[in-house]
Design a protein around this motif. Structure first.
Motif, PDB file in Angstrom:
ATOM      1  N   ALA A  63      -9.010   5.990   0.184  1.00  0.00           N
ATOM      2  CA  ALA A  63      -9.191   6.869  -0.975  1.00  0.00           C
ATOM      3  C   ALA A  63      -7.974   6.869  -1.896  1.00  0.00           C
ATOM      4  O   ALA A  63      -8.110   6.796  -3.125  1.00  0.00           O
ATOM      5  CB  ALA A  63      -9.505   8.296  -0.516  1.00  0.00           C
ATOM      6  N   GLN A  64      -6.779   6.953  -1.324  1.00  0.00           N
ATOM      7  CA  GLN A  64      -5.581   6.993  -2.172  1.00  0.00           C
ATOM      8  C   GLN A  64      -5.401   5.689  -2.935  1.00  0.00           C
ATOM      9  O   GLN A  64      -5.066   5.693  -4.122  1.00  0.00           O
ATOM     10  CB  GLN A  64      -4.345   7.267  -1.313  1.00  0.00           C
ATOM     11  CG  GLN A  64      -4.201   8.705  -0.856  1.00  0.00           C
ATOM     12  CD  GLN A  64      -2.873   8.904  -0.144  1.00  0.00           C
ATOM     13  OE1 GLN A  64      -2.578   8.264   0.862  1.00  0.00           O
ATOM     14  NE2 GLN A  64      -2.061   9.791  -0.662  1.00  0.00           N
ATOM     15  N   LEU A  65      -5.628   4.573  -2.258  1.00  0.00           N
ATOM     16  CA  LEU A  65      -5.451   3.282  -2.911  1.00  0.00           C
ATOM     17  C   LEU A  65      -6.511   3.061  -3.987  1.00  0.00           C
ATOM     18  O   LEU A  65      -6.229   2.506  -5.052  1.00  0.00           O
ATOM     19  CB  LEU A  65      -5.497   2.163  -1.873  1.00  0.00           C
ATOM     20  CG  LEU A  65      -4.953   0.799  -2.312  1.00  0.00           C
ATOM     21  CD1 LEU A  65      -3.520   0.922  -2.807  1.00  0.00           C
ATOM     22  CD2 LEU A  65      -5.037  -0.197  -1.168  1.00  0.00           C
ATOM     23  N   LEU A  66      -7.731   3.483  -3.715  1.00  0.00           N
ATOM     24  CA  LEU A  66      -8.782   3.387  -4.732  1.00  0.00           C
ATOM     25  C   LEU A  66      -8.421   4.206  -5.961  1.00  0.00           C
ATOM     26  O   LEU A  66      -8.684   3.791  -7.096  1.00  0.00           O
ATOM     27  CB  LEU A  66     -10.118   3.861  -4.147  1.00  0.00           C
ATOM     28  CG  LEU A  66     -10.826   2.857  -3.247  1.00  0.00           C
ATOM     29  CD1 LEU A  66     -11.877   3.554  -2.387  1.00  0.00           C
ATOM     30  CD2 LEU A  66     -11.485   1.753  -4.075  1.00  0.00           C
ATOM     31  N   THR A 106       0.834  -1.210   0.000  1.00  0.00           N
ATOM     32  CA  THR A 106       0.000   0.000   0.000  1.00  0.00           C
ATOM     33  C   THR A 106       0.864   1.253   0.000  1.00  0.00           C
ATOM     34  O   THR A 106       0.601   2.214  -0.738  1.00  0.00           O
ATOM     35  CB  THR A 106      -0.936   0.001   1.218  1.00  0.00           C
ATOM     36  OG1 THR A 106      -1.815  -1.119   1.128  1.00  0.00           O
ATOM     37  CG2 THR A 106      -1.760   1.281   1.277  1.00  0.00           C
ATOM     38  N   GLU A 107       1.897   1.268   0.831  1.00  0.00           N
ATOM     39  CA  GLU A 107       2.796   2.424   0.884  1.00  0.00           C
ATOM     40  C   GLU A 107       3.447   2.677  -0.473  1.00  0.00           C
ATOM     41  O   GLU A 107       3.536   3.825  -0.935  1.00  0.00           O
ATOM     42  CB  GLU A 107       3.873   2.192   1.949  1.00  0.00           C
ATOM     43  CG  GLU A 107       3.333   2.168   3.377  1.00  0.00           C
ATOM     44  CD  GLU A 107       4.386   1.696   4.380  1.00  0.00           C
ATOM     45  OE1 GLU A 107       5.502   1.326   3.943  1.00  0.00           O
ATOM     46  OE2 GLU A 107       4.086   1.692   5.582  1.00  0.00           O
ATOM     47  N   LEU A 108       3.886   1.598  -1.117  1.00  0.00           N
ATOM     48  CA  LEU A 108       4.559   1.746  -2.406  1.00  0.00           C
ATOM     49  C   LEU A 108       3.580   2.101  -3.526  1.00  0.00           C
ATOM     50  O   LEU A 108       3.874   2.949  -4.374  1.00  0.00           O
ATOM     51  CB  LEU A 108       5.313   0.456  -2.745  1.00  0.00           C
ATOM     52  CG  LEU A 108       6.530   0.167  -1.867  1.00  0.00           C
ATOM     53  CD1 LEU A 108       7.051  -1.246  -2.121  1.00  0.00           C
ATOM     54  CD2 LEU A 108       7.639   1.182  -2.118  1.00  0.00           C
ATOM     55  N   PHE A 109       2.421   1.440  -3.555  1.00  0.00           N
ATOM     56  CA  PHE A 109       1.445   1.715  -4.608  1.00  0.00           C
ATOM     57  C   PHE A 109       0.988   3.168  -4.570  1.00  0.00           C
ATOM     58  O   PHE A 109       0.773   3.783  -5.618  1.00  0.00           O
ATOM     59  CB  PHE A 109       0.230   0.804  -4.455  1.00  0.00           C
ATOM     60  CG  PHE A 109       0.493  -0.654  -4.737  1.00  0.00           C
ATOM     61  CD1 PHE A 109       1.518  -1.055  -5.582  1.00  0.00           C
ATOM     62  CD2 PHE A 109      -0.305  -1.637  -4.160  1.00  0.00           C
ATOM     63  CE1 PHE A 109       1.756  -2.393  -5.839  1.00  0.00           C
ATOM     64  CE2 PHE A 109      -0.074  -2.982  -4.414  1.00  0.00           C
ATOM     65  CZ  PHE A 109       0.956  -3.367  -5.251  1.00  0.00           C
ATOM     66  N   THR A 110       0.822   3.723  -3.371  1.00  0.00           N
ATOM     67  CA  THR A 110       0.286   5.084  -3.249  1.00  0.00           C
ATOM     68  C   THR A 110       1.360   6.165  -3.361  1.00  0.00           C
ATOM     69  O   THR A 110       1.033   7.347  -3.486  1.00  0.00           O
ATOM     70  CB  THR A 110      -0.469   5.262  -1.921  1.00  0.00           C
ATOM     71  OG1 THR A 110       0.393   4.915  -0.822  1.00  0.00           O
ATOM     72  CG2 THR A 110      -1.711   4.384  -1.879  1.00  0.00           C
ATOM     73  N   THR A 111       2.619   5.776  -3.323  1.00  0.00           N
ATOM     74  CA  THR A 111       3.689   6.772  -3.466  1.00  0.00           C
ATOM     75  C   THR A 111       4.414   6.634  -4.806  1.00  0.00           C
ATOM     76  O   THR A 111       4.643   7.634  -5.501  1.00  0.00           O
ATOM     77  CB  THR A 111       4.708   6.660  -2.318  1.00  0.00           C
ATOM     78  OG1 THR A 111       5.213   5.314  -2.242  1.00  0.00           O
ATOM     79  CG2 THR A 111       4.067   7.030  -0.996  1.00  0.00           C
ATOM     80  N   ALA A 112       4.750   5.399  -5.167  1.00  0.00           N
ATOM     81  CA  ALA A 112       5.501   5.183  -6.403  1.00  0.00           C
ATOM     82  C   ALA A 112       4.606   4.804  -7.573  1.00  0.00           C
ATOM     83  O   ALA A 112       5.017   4.915  -8.732  1.00  0.00           O
ATOM     84  CB  ALA A 112       6.549   4.084  -6.186  1.00  0.00           C
ATOM     85  N   GLY A 113       3.382   4.355  -7.286  1.00  0.00           N
ATOM     86  CA  GLY A 113       2.479   3.921  -8.342  1.00  0.00           C
ATOM     87  C   GLY A 113       2.472   2.410  -8.476  1.00  0.00           C
ATOM     88  O   GLY A 113       3.452   1.733  -8.130  1.00  0.00           O
TER      89      GLY A 113
END
Length: 216
Positions: free
Chosen positions: A120-123, A31-38
């Motif tokens: 919200a960010q992950l969605l 989650t941390e990586l998906f929402t920061t790096a894509g």
């Protein structure tokens, strides 16, 4: 929003508890990586490194990057890893059981807001990646279907408590609620336009009351 049966009562054995803890570490790291790096640029290698586990462990626990994202999304939406469907969550049960239609709508908005504070960010990651990734397009379509199913139950409950505006059919009422309480709208107003969360809650509640009912 998993539809799997509830976990049997009783304490987990040590092996199962360790497996759950490992999965949680992996989904948190992802989650941390998906929402920061894509999503696209995040590799299994990077997820494993962030979680402090081997790549083999990640593959054993999830199999694919898409499965990690789906699990992370379920966790963010639910707020825990208990396999309890959304419609069986306490906040939904309370909203549906409340005889006051205004109280139901307020609870409906509050529940959606709590989800978006976590997810919200992950969605938004899923929605953005779905435009180019067929696998994630399926994940996103499933998420929309799940949200719509919940809103249809809410709309039917609301119609039993008060007349809907202008004889609105419940399926149309559900579409309206799906739009007002969508992550796209939340991210636009809170993430892009800088509204605070409480302002979004007030706006969404007022919009649902005005658009779905004759109450004020």
């Amino acid at each position: 929003m998993s539809e799997t049966p509830r976990r049997p009562a009783g304490r987990e054995d040590g092996r199962a508890a360790r497996a759950r803890a490992t999965r949680s570490r992996i989904t948190t790291a992802a989650t941390e990586l998906f929402t920061t790096a894509g999503y696209t640029t995040t590799s299994i290698t990077a997820v494993a490194a962030r979680a402090g586990v081997s790549e083999q462990t990640v593959y054993y626990a999830f199999g694919t990057k898409r499965a990690i994202l789906a699990a992370a999304l379920d966790l963010a939406i639910a707020g825990d890893d208990e396999p309890v469907p959304t419609l069986e969550r306490p906040w939904v049960r309370d909203a549906l059981a409340d005889p006051d239609p205004l109280a139901q709508l307020r609870c409906q908005v509050a529940g959606a807001g709590d989800i978006y504070l976590r997810a919200a960010q992950l969605l938004d990651v899923v929605r953005s990646a779905a435009t180019t990734d067929p696998d994630l397009a399926e994940v996103w379509a499933t998420n929309i279907d799940q949200r719509l199913a919940v809103q249809r139950v809410f709309a039917e409950a609301l119609a039993r408590k008060t007349p809907l505006r202008d004889g609105l059919p419940t399926h149309v009422a559900a579409d309206i609620a799906l739009t007002i309480l969508s992550p796209e709208t939340y991210n636009l107003l809170v993430g892009t336009r800088g509204w605070d969360h409480s302002r979004w809650r007030s706006w969404a509640t007022d919009a649902l009351i005005r658009l779905l009912t004759t109450l004020s």
